[in-house]
Design an enzyme around this catalytic site. Structure first.
Site, short mmCIF file in Angstrom:
data_model
loop_
_atom_site.label_atom_id
_atom_site.label_comp_id
_atom_site.label_asym_id
_atom_site.label_seq_id
_atom_site.Cartn_x
_atom_site.Cartn_y
_atom_site.Cartn_z
CG HIS A 80 41.19 32.06 38.01
ND1 HIS A 80 41.68 30.81 37.66
CD2 HIS A 80 42.23 32.71 38.57
CE1 HIS A 80 42.94 30.72 38.01
NE2 HIS A 80 43.31 31.85 38.57
NE ARG A 101 37.48 26.86 41.55
CZ ARG A 101 38.78 26.61 41.61
NH1 ARG A 101 39.49 26.60 40.49
NH2 ARG A 101 39.37 26.37 42.76
CB SER A 109 43.94 34.75 40.80
OG SER A 109 45.24 34.63 40.25
#
Length: 224
Positions: free
Chosen positions: A50, A47, A24
């Site tokens: 993500h 993040r 990812s």
């Protein structure tokens, strides 16, 4: 050995949790392309992307130059984390705070907060910020849902009542969310992480908070 036969036309690249994260992040790195974030800032923004699968949201993140370091130091010093809603409390890696002497608190569901908010005809989010400031010196404030919580915290700061170590203010919504973040972006003297516009939410606020706590853990290991 895990059963990887899903009986579907599509087969996942991997079912290994660590490899899923790695894949990812590599996809995000590639698709994001050039950006102006430094290495630690990018770890936080990545993040956020993500958690949301939203590059537009990631690109809209703004922070003070000292925000990441302020968050790391706050965690290492055992400062507490204050959340506006319980979703942040549920999604955060509390053990990473606890090992350094801090913890994560959310007061919005407390009976005294609810009672006072009803009596005053205001939001529980506002009263919960007032309670948090009374109970804690400094700390990291993670606000992902309630714009009124962020606006109240800003008011308390301007009046000299509160001085957080870091504010992660990324509330989502159509009423006052974008405006509350605009006010945070104008705030002087307090490290912050926010984003521009209506997007945000508890999920991306947790992502930013967890990224900083992971960096704090890595720093602690380096010291040892």
């Amino acid at each position: 050995m895990a059963n990887t036969n899903f009986n579907t036309d599509f087969t996942p690249l991997t079912v290994d949790p660590d490899k899923i994260y790695d894949y990812s992040f590599s996809i995000i790195d590639e698709e994001m392309g050039e950006h102006s974030f430094n290495e630690d800032q990018w770890k936080v923004v990545r993040r956020v992307i993500h958690a949301s699968a939203d590059f537009e949201l990631g690109r809209s993140v703004v922070m003070t130059p000292d925000a990441i370091e302020a968050g790391i130091q706050a965690i290492l010093k055992g400062r507490h984390v204050i959340a506006d809603v319980q979703m942040i409390q549920s999604g955060s890696g509390q053990k990473r705070f606890q090992k350094h002497g801090g913890d994560l608190h959310c007061y919005i569901a407390d009976q005294d907060v609810s009672t006072e908010a009803k009596a005053l005809g205001t939001t529980r989010a506002i009263i919960s910020m007032q309670k948090a400031v009374r109970l804690h010196e400094g700390g990291i404030y993670a606000i992902g849902n309630a714009p009124t919580a962020l606006l109240e915290l800003i008011r308390l700061i301007k009046e000299g009542i509160a001085k957080p170590d870091l504010i992660i203010g990324m509330p989502v919504g159509f009423v006052s969310a974008a405006e509350s973040k605009e006010e945070l972006a104008k705030l002087e003297g307090i490290p912050f992480i926010t984003n521009i516009g209506r997007k945000g939410g508890s999920t991306v606020t947790v992502a930013a908070l967890n990224a900083i706590s992971i960096l704090a853990d890595e720093r602690a290991k380096e010291v040892k």
